[in-house]
Write an enzyme that holds these catalytic residues in place. Structure first.
Site, PDB file in Angstrom:
ATOM      1  N   ASP A  32       0.819  -1.228   0.000  1.00  0.00           N
ATOM      2  CA  ASP A  32       0.000   0.000   0.000  1.00  0.00           C
ATOM      3  C   ASP A  32       0.846   1.270   0.000  1.00  0.00           C
ATOM      4  OD1 ASP A  32      -2.217  -1.729   0.202  1.00  0.00           O
ATOM      5  OD2 ASP A  32      -1.923  -1.838   2.373  1.00  0.00           O
ATOM      6  N   ARG A  33       1.946   1.224  -0.706  1.00  0.00           N
ATOM      7  CA  ARG A  33       2.875   2.347  -0.834  1.00  0.00           C
ATOM      8  C   ARG A  33       3.522   2.751   0.485  1.00  0.00           C
ATOM      9  NH1 ARG A  33       2.570   2.855  -5.799  1.00  0.00           N
ATOM     10  NH2 ARG A  33       4.262   4.356  -5.921  1.00  0.00           N
ATOM     11  N   LEU A  34       3.420   1.873   1.476  1.00  0.00           N
ATOM     12  CA  LEU A  34       4.060   2.163   2.768  1.00  0.00           C
ATOM     13  C   LEU A  34       5.465   1.557   2.749  1.00  0.00           C
ATOM     14  CD1 LEU A  34       1.026   1.654   5.176  1.00  0.00           C
ATOM     15  CD2 LEU A  34       1.886   3.754   4.114  1.00  0.00           C
TER      16      LEU A  34
END
Ligand SMILES: Cc1cc2nc3c(=O)[nH]c(=O)nc-3n(C[C@H](O)[C@H](O)[C@H](O)COP(=O)(O)O)c2cc1C
Length: 195
Positions: free
Chosen positions: A173-175
């Site tokens: 999640d783009r983390l």
């Protein structure tokens, strides 16, 4: 990755490079090298990083090329490794010095005769009239040097001594995870960055 487990960015870099060597289809040691003119005009190109230790991240090139001219006038640079198979990136920044001549000689002569001739003949980054001209120059040079190829004085090794190394790894999640190491007074400090 737990930030406290990696106090030595060079050791972590070598671990990631080793991981990449087992999965990248070719050139896991390839990196984009960014240089700039003294007035701040940037340029970037790929190089092959041949050695990374306390003396720096080292590569070989023609001192009269565009990058060579940049480095002579402004000896600072940045490298960016990107290993697609691992979804990882390492960014390295620092000052660049010219490698000891004996080390450059040793590396130059470890290469194949054809590579040595290619490096000696190439006026890297300057205009070339045709492929035929290059091939004729290679043939002529080979005839003139039937045994040993002397290292041309313009063919040098450069080492980027890092003062900043950042590790990036893909997360859900783009983390993504980012760890920045900065060196001051010979000590590395580490912080985590927002993705
Ligand atoms: C994967 C890859 C690796 C390369 N490695 C080197 C290298 O180690 N040294 C080099 O002089 N050029 C290397 N090149 C060519 C450079 O990217 C560049 O075209 C050349 O050095 C001229 O750059 P300049 O005009 O900015 O000086 C490589 C190119 C690629 C695609």
């Amino acid at each position: 990755m737990n930030d406290l487990q990696h106090e030595d960015p060079l050791a972590l870099f070598h671990q990631w490079l080793k991981d990449a060597e087992s999965s990248e289809p070719n050139d896991p040691n390839a990196a984009a090298l960014a240089t700039a003119t003294p007035t701040g005009e940037p340029s970037v190109r790929m190089i092959l990083m041949k050695r990374a230790d306390e003396r720096g991240f080292c590569f070989f090139t023609n001192a009269e090329s565009r990058k060579g001219m940049d480095l002579e006038a402004n000896p600072r640079a940045a490298l960016c490794f990107h290993w697609k198979t691992r979804r990882r990136q390492v960014r390295v920044e620092g000052a660049v010095t010219v490698m000891e001549a004996a080390d450059v000689d040793a590396y130059f002569h470890s290469r194949s005769r054809k590579s040595q001739i290619g490096a000696a003949v190439s006026r890297q980054s300057r205009p070339l009239a045709s492929r035929e001209q290059l091939e004729a120059q290679v043939q002529e040079f080979a005839e003139q040097h039937p045994t040993d190829v002397p290292r041309p004085p313009f063919w040098l090794g450069y080492c980027l001594e890092a003062h900043r190394i950042e590790f990036w790894m893909d997360g859900p999640d783009r983390l993504h995870d980012r760890f920045l190491f900065t060196r001051s007074n010979g000590q590395w400090d580490q912080i985590r960055l927002y993705p």
